[in-house]
Design a protein around this motif. Structure first.
Motif, mmCIF file in Angstrom:
data_model
loop_
_atom_site.group_PDB
_atom_site.id
_atom_site.type_symbol
_atom_site.label_atom_id
_atom_site.label_comp_id
_atom_site.label_asym_id
_atom_site.label_seq_id
_atom_site.Cartn_x
_atom_site.Cartn_y
_atom_site.Cartn_z
ATOM 1 N N ALA A 14 0.833 -1.211 0.000
ATOM 2 C CA ALA A 14 0.000 0.000 0.000
ATOM 3 C C ALA A 14 0.865 1.258 0.000
ATOM 4 O O ALA A 14 0.613 2.196 -0.765
ATOM 5 C CB ALA A 14 -0.940 -0.014 1.208
ATOM 6 N N GLY A 15 1.889 1.284 0.838
ATOM 7 C CA GLY A 15 2.754 2.461 0.932
ATOM 8 C C GLY A 15 3.444 2.771 -0.378
ATOM 9 O O GLY A 15 3.466 3.924 -0.843
ATOM 10 N N PHE A 16 3.996 1.756 -1.013
ATOM 11 C CA PHE A 16 4.726 1.951 -2.273
ATOM 12 C C PHE A 16 3.797 2.324 -3.419
ATOM 13 O O PHE A 16 4.124 3.175 -4.239
ATOM 14 C CB PHE A 16 5.531 0.694 -2.623
ATOM 15 N N PHE A 17 2.636 1.674 -3.473
ATOM 16 C CA PHE A 17 1.726 1.964 -4.591
ATOM 17 C C PHE A 17 1.193 3.391 -4.470
ATOM 18 O O PHE A 17 1.015 4.086 -5.469
ATOM 19 C CB PHE A 17 0.576 0.956 -4.636
ATOM 20 N N CYS A 18 0.984 3.833 -3.237
ATOM 21 C CA CYS A 18 0.535 5.203 -3.029
ATOM 22 C C CYS A 18 1.613 6.176 -3.515
ATOM 23 O O CYS A 18 1.331 7.098 -4.281
ATOM 24 C CB CYS A 18 0.244 5.413 -1.549
ATOM 25 N N ALA A 19 2.847 5.955 -3.082
ATOM 26 C CA ALA A 19 3.954 6.830 -3.492
ATOM 27 C C ALA A 19 4.114 6.833 -5.006
ATOM 28 O O ALA A 19 4.333 7.878 -5.627
ATOM 29 C CB ALA A 19 5.245 6.373 -2.822
ATOM 30 N N ALA A 20 3.974 5.663 -5.619
ATOM 31 C CA ALA A 20 4.152 5.528 -7.073
ATOM 32 C C ALA A 20 3.117 6.326 -7.856
ATOM 33 O O ALA A 20 3.321 6.628 -9.036
ATOM 34 C CB ALA A 20 4.093 4.057 -7.470
ATOM 35 N N LEU A 22 1.749 9.308 -6.576
ATOM 36 C CA LEU A 22 1.719 10.701 -6.129
ATOM 37 C C LEU A 22 2.435 11.611 -7.126
ATOM 38 O O LEU A 22 3.381 11.189 -7.807
ATOM 39 C CB LEU A 22 2.371 10.823 -4.746
ATOM 40 N N ASP A 23 2.007 12.855 -7.174
ATOM 41 C CA ASP A 23 2.560 13.842 -8.104
ATOM 42 C C ASP A 23 3.835 14.446 -7.516
ATOM 43 O O ASP A 23 3.787 15.189 -6.531
ATOM 44 C CB ASP A 23 1.496 14.925 -8.336
ATOM 45 N N GLU A 24 4.958 14.137 -8.135
ATOM 46 C CA GLU A 24 6.252 14.595 -7.603
ATOM 47 C C GLU A 24 6.466 16.102 -7.748
ATOM 48 O O GLU A 24 7.348 16.671 -7.117
ATOM 49 C CB GLU A 24 7.415 13.825 -8.249
ATOM 50 N N THR A 25 5.645 16.761 -8.572
ATOM 51 C CA THR A 25 5.781 18.224 -8.684
ATOM 52 C C THR A 25 5.128 18.924 -7.490
ATOM 53 O O THR A 25 5.424 20.081 -7.202
ATOM 54 C CB THR A 25 5.134 18.753 -9.996
ATOM 55 N N GLN A 26 4.236 18.205 -6.799
ATOM 56 C CA GLN A 26 3.540 18.801 -5.644
ATOM 57 C C GLN A 26 4.109 18.369 -4.300
ATOM 58 O O GLN A 26 3.970 19.077 -3.307
ATOM 59 C CB GLN A 26 2.059 18.393 -5.649
ATOM 60 N N PHE A 27 4.756 17.187 -4.278
ATOM 61 C CA PHE A 27 5.100 16.600 -2.984
ATOM 62 C C PHE A 27 6.554 16.131 -2.893
ATOM 63 O O PHE A 27 7.119 15.637 -3.867
ATOM 64 C CB PHE A 27 4.203 15.377 -2.706
ATOM 65 N N ILE A 395 -5.921 7.303 -2.199
ATOM 66 C CA ILE A 395 -5.195 8.313 -1.413
ATOM 67 C C ILE A 395 -4.418 9.242 -2.340
ATOM 68 O O ILE A 395 -4.484 10.467 -2.216
ATOM 69 C CB ILE A 395 -4.224 7.633 -0.411
ATOM 70 N N ALA A 396 -3.695 8.638 -3.295
ATOM 71 C CA ALA A 396 -2.891 9.447 -4.235
ATOM 72 C C ALA A 396 -3.776 10.383 -5.030
ATOM 73 O O ALA A 396 -3.439 11.570 -5.224
ATOM 74 C CB ALA A 396 -2.095 8.529 -5.146
ATOM 75 N N GLN A 397 -4.932 9.896 -5.487
ATOM 76 C CA GLN A 397 -5.838 10.755 -6.272
ATOM 77 C C GLN A 397 -6.326 11.929 -5.430
ATOM 78 O O GLN A 397 -6.423 13.058 -5.912
ATOM 79 C CB GLN A 397 -7.062 9.954 -6.775
ATOM 80 N N ASP A 398 -6.652 11.645 -4.162
ATOM 81 C CA ASP A 398 -7.163 12.713 -3.309
ATOM 82 C C ASP A 398 -6.086 13.782 -3.063
ATOM 83 O O ASP A 398 -6.346 14.979 -3.144
ATOM 84 C CB ASP A 398 -7.664 12.142 -1.978
ATOM 85 N N LEU A 399 -4.878 13.330 -2.781
ATOM 86 C CA LEU A 399 -3.791 14.275 -2.522
ATOM 87 C C LEU A 399 -3.419 15.064 -3.778
ATOM 88 O O LEU A 399 -3.202 16.279 -3.712
ATOM 89 C CB LEU A 399 -2.565 13.527 -1.962
ATOM 90 N N ASN A 400 -3.350 14.368 -4.913
ATOM 91 C CA ASN A 400 -2.970 15.044 -6.172
ATOM 92 C C ASN A 400 -3.962 16.123 -6.556
ATOM 93 O O ASN A 400 -3.617 17.061 -7.277
ATOM 94 C CB ASN A 400 -2.865 14.029 -7.318
ATOM 95 N N SER A 401 -5.206 16.001 -6.094
ATOM 96 C CA SER A 401 -6.231 16.975 -6.508
ATOM 97 C C SER A 401 -6.452 18.082 -5.458
ATOM 98 O O SER A 401 -7.380 18.871 -5.568
ATOM 99 C CB SER A 401 -7.557 16.250 -6.769
ATOM 100 N N GLN A 402 -5.596 18.085 -4.415
ATOM 101 C CA GLN A 402 -5.747 19.125 -3.384
ATOM 102 C C GLN A 402 -5.421 20.507 -3.961
ATOM 103 O O GLN A 402 -4.407 20.643 -4.658
ATOM 104 C CB GLN A 402 -4.778 18.847 -2.216
ATOM 105 N N PRO A 403 -6.208 21.530 -3.651
ATOM 106 C CA PRO A 403 -5.908 22.872 -4.146
ATOM 107 C C PRO A 403 -4.914 23.596 -3.212
ATOM 108 O O PRO A 403 -5.316 24.219 -2.255
ATOM 109 C CB PRO A 403 -7.274 23.559 -4.122
ATOM 110 N N PHE A 404 -3.641 23.464 -3.492
ATOM 111 C CA PHE A 404 -2.645 24.115 -2.610
ATOM 112 C C PHE A 404 -2.403 25.550 -3.077
ATOM 113 O O PHE A 404 -2.306 25.819 -4.262
ATOM 114 C CB PHE A 404 -1.317 23.340 -2.626
#
Length: 404
Positions: A14-20, A22-27, A395-404
């Motif tokens: 789960a941890g690795f698939f989530c990281a894989a 995630l958007d590296e330009t945001q995090f 989780i990755a989709q939710d984080l990637n779509s956060q309005p920072f």
């Protein structure tokens, strides 16, 4: 734009698939793993071949394989299911194959292919993996979390908790306010000392049926005699669906085994038809049912029937005894043995405290949870990994779509 810091606690599926994902330009992402090697369960899964998932592409059918978490996972699988998993890996040049029993494996037949793909994906994003990092404490610090390990401390804007179900990790999340459903083993073989099974290790039955009368539960499927007693899908399914009840019984209970998977009456018809066609054969040399000769001879011995007796001379009483030993064999279970290295527990974080649209904790802000630390588990066949991939993807989709 300053990148947000994510700490993923637990370097498993789960941890690795989530990281894989995630958007590296945001995090900026750091995975903390307490062992020296990451993805240990992926490595040993499927006998070292990695049972990636299961070819069941209808979420309504898929959730039927999860004794705990089936209601909650329905919406999760509507967003990401085994077909999506296959597409994800195949896009990254991991060819997958569906075997006859619908389990999905890499064509390479090596879990290393899956491990390398996940590790490469994370390296390309310049995310960090810190192994031998034992998390000692997680503390809320204003809008962030302070995570203290044996060697370091980290400040995180978001925490993703994918630790697996070790008692320490459950205690830590409990200290943060989450309710824990007491973990008990799931997926285990039944320890049985019985003359029917003695010295017949390795004998298998393709269509067995096993019932636990006390719990009004039965399962069917392949079954195997092991050194300890009985195993195989029919047994493992019972152990998963009734994990909590069997723990309450302290693993002492009675089962009724049907080695043939057909009822007593049908088995009797099969025997009588064979006898009509081969009246001169001895009962010991008669191949009547889909069982090994050694096992057939054991059944005849238990039924006190001489192997050399002519099949025409078998009495009604003797036939009934043979059929009962084959189709209604009562045995006492006395303990359990965990199924290989693929240890799974029933129990973990109470599912009412998780938002299954995003896998966010309902109690802790900016805190996501996925994998076996939740009170979700499945029967064997790639289903536990599929839950990990799907939850992690959400989780990755939710984080990637956060309005920072």
């Amino acid at each position: 734009m300053t990148k947000k810091k994510i700490i993923i606690i637990g370097g498993g599926a789960a941890g690795f698939f989530c990281a894989a994902n995630l958007d590296e330009t945001q995090f900026d992402v750091i995975i903390l793993e307490q062992n020296s090697d990451v993805l240990q369960k992926v490595k040993i899964s499927g006998g070292g071949r990695c049972n990636v998932s299961h070819a069941c592409f209808d979420p309504k059918e898929l959730v039927q394989f999860y004794p705990r978490g089936n209601k909650e996972l329905l919406s999760v699988f509507h967003k990401f299911q085994p077909g999506d998993t296959m597409e994800w890996f195949e896009k990254r040049n991991v060819s997958l194959k569906i075997e006859n029993d619908n389990r999905i494996f890499p064509e390479s037949n090596s879990s290393q292919t899956v491990i390398d793909t996940l590790v490469d994906e994370i390296s390309h994003k310049n995310f960090q993996i810190h192994s031998k990092s034992v998390v000692l404490e997680i503390a809320q610090k204003e809008n962030q979390y302070l995570i203290t390990t044996s060697t370091n401390s980290y400040l995180a804007d978001f925490v993703i908790y994918t630790t697996g179900s070790s008692p320490k990790s459950l205690k830590m999340i409990q200290n943060l306010g989450h309710k824990i459903v007491e973990p008990v083993p799931s997926l285990f073989t039944f320890n049985i000392k019985n003359e029917t099974l003695k010295d017949l290790m390795g004998t298998s039955f393709p269509h067995a049926e096993v019932a636990i009368p006390q719990l009004k539960m039965d399962e069917s499927g392949p079954m195997l005699i092991t050194h300890w007693g009985l195993s195989g899908p029919a047994i493992l399914k019972l152990s998963a669906w009734k994990a909590r009840e069997l723990a309450n019984l302290k693993y002492q209970f009675e089962i009724v085994v049907n080695f043939l998977g057909i009822d007593l009456e049908s088995a009797g018809e099969t025997f009588k038809n064979f006898r009509q066609e081969h009246p001169k054969k001895t009962v010991g040399s008669s191949k009547i049912f889909d069982i090994s000769t050694r096992f057939w001879h054991r059944i005849l011995w238990l039924s006190k029937v001489d192997l050399d007796k002519n099949i025409s001379n078998i009495s009604g009483q003797e036939l009934l005894k043979i059929l009962q030993n084959l189709c209604e064999n009562k045995m006492k279970v006395n303990g359990k043995s965990t199924y290989k290295d693929e240890f799974v527990t029933a129990g973990g974080i109470d599912l009412k405290e998780i938002d299954f649209k995003t896998m966010k904790s309902k109690l802790l802000p900016h805190f996501y949870i996925a994998g076996e630390v939740l009170n979700i588990d499945a029967v064997t066949g790639g289903f536990n990994f599929q839950a990990c991939w799907s939850e992690a993807w959400l989780i990755a989709q939710d984080l990637n779509s956060q309005p920072f």
